[in-house]
Motif scaffolding. Sequence first.
Motif, PDB file in Angstrom:
ATOM      1  N   LEU B  60      -3.241  -7.315  19.860  1.00  0.00           N
ATOM      2  CA  LEU B  60      -4.168  -8.169  20.606  1.00  0.00           C
ATOM      3  C   LEU B  60      -5.216  -7.330  21.336  1.00  0.00           C
ATOM      4  O   LEU B  60      -6.220  -7.855  21.800  1.00  0.00           O
ATOM      5  N   THR B  61      -4.955  -6.022  21.472  1.00  0.00           N
ATOM      6  CA  THR B  61      -5.979  -5.115  22.002  1.00  0.00           C
ATOM      7  C   THR B  61      -6.019  -3.858  21.131  1.00  0.00           C
ATOM      8  O   THR B  61      -5.013  -3.496  20.498  1.00  0.00           O
ATOM      9  N   LYS B  63      -6.033  -0.918  22.016  1.00  0.00           N
ATOM     10  CA  LYS B  63      -5.225   0.176  22.558  1.00  0.00           C
ATOM     11  C   LYS B  63      -3.729  -0.045  22.325  1.00  0.00           C
ATOM     12  O   LYS B  63      -2.908   0.731  22.796  1.00  0.00           O
ATOM     13  N   SER B  84      -4.980  -1.967  11.611  1.00  0.00           N
ATOM     14  CA  SER B  84      -4.847  -3.428  11.584  1.00  0.00           C
ATOM     15  C   SER B  84      -5.780  -4.138  12.571  1.00  0.00           C
ATOM     16  O   SER B  84      -5.961  -5.353  12.488  1.00  0.00           O
ATOM     17  N   TRP B  85      -6.376  -3.394  13.499  1.00  0.00           N
ATOM     18  CA  TRP B  85      -7.291  -4.013  14.478  1.00  0.00           C
ATOM     19  C   TRP B  85      -8.433  -4.769  13.791  1.00  0.00           C
ATOM     20  O   TRP B  85      -8.907  -5.779  14.278  1.00  0.00           O
ATOM     21  N   VAL B  86      -8.895  -4.264  12.651  1.00  0.00           N
ATOM     22  CA  VAL B  86     -10.055  -4.870  11.982  1.00  0.00           C
ATOM     23  C   VAL B  86      -9.693  -6.122  11.181  1.00  0.00           C
ATOM     24  O   VAL B  86     -10.584  -6.801  10.663  1.00  0.00           O
ATOM     25  N   ASN B  87      -8.407  -6.427  11.095  1.00  0.00           N
ATOM     26  CA  ASN B  87      -8.008  -7.538  10.226  1.00  0.00           C
ATOM     27  C   ASN B  87      -8.533  -8.890  10.702  1.00  0.00           C
ATOM     28  O   ASN B  87      -8.513  -9.198  11.888  1.00  0.00           O
ATOM     29  N   TRP B  90     -10.986 -13.237  13.126  1.00  0.00           N
ATOM     30  CA  TRP B  90     -11.287 -13.011  14.535  1.00  0.00           C
ATOM     31  C   TRP B  90     -11.209 -14.342  15.293  1.00  0.00           C
ATOM     32  O   TRP B  90     -11.254 -15.403  14.654  1.00  0.00           O
TER      33      TRP B  90
END
Lengths: 207, 97
Positions: B60-61, B63, B84-87, B90
């Motif tokens: 969810l963040t 970091k 996985s942040w870019v998955n 949005w």
Amino acid sequence: MWTYDKRLQYPVKISQPNPQMAQVIITQFGGPDGELAASMRYLSQRYSMPYKETSALLTDIGTEELAHMEMICAIVHQLTRNLTPEEIVASGFDKYYVDHTTGLWPQAAGGFPFNACVFQSKGDPITDLTEDMAAEQKARTTYDNILRLIKDPEICDPIRFLRQREVVHFQRFGEGLRIVQDHLDSKNFYAFNPAFDKVNVQKNCSK
Amino acid sequence: MNAEHAKLMNQIYQTGFALDEAILFLDTHPCDQEALQYYETMQECYWKLVKEHELRFGPLTAKSVVLSDGAPGSCDQCRRNAWSWVNDPWPWEGGMC
């Protein structure tokens, strides 16, 4: 600094596009009483707050307004998905579309661009907090006006949430103003500006 | 999004909102013991749920991305770790709702 949470503050799930309604709701992105102006107002004002509670309040409400801006943008985005050129013309969305396609750009419903002149940062806590209380009421009225035009419950739901937040913020700013006044001379709140004047006003007055 | 993910997100929305409310109230009532206790209870629930989300469904963040074998967001092709942040999707695309 800020950290982004990869979720909205309150869910926005709109299945039916409605470019006509998007043109109205976009005013809460870049309009005179919109969320962008709200966030910039509070985050700008906090530097001249002399009391810890009100510095915290402006930081936290200013941050929440960024989340509201994201919700409004999500609503406008979802209302303008998968449009045909025919739908764009029929809904009157063509004037926005020609400049921005279906991208998000901060403007008022009337088409004029976001302008920092819609808010103040006056460097005086009483003045700024009084403006903030008025700003929350103006935004609440705008949401009431929007709600009269909406029939789709999927749009109403997040708009009602945002309207409620204006009422809560108004309450908190009222408490913030009270905290500021409790630090000042109750016989004359305006004897000096606690964000600027360094003089010992009580000594001066007793001369 | 499957039903379990949706249920977890709903709980994160609810406890996250409870915290948002408690934070603003405490800003102007910093000595309110009842509110402090409420904040502490919600804080514990919120971070437990967020941690569970990161392990099972993704970050969810930026970091707090979990990098380990089988973590959510592993590359579909090579099955190895991937960012996985870019998955998608949005939040404005209806993700995490």
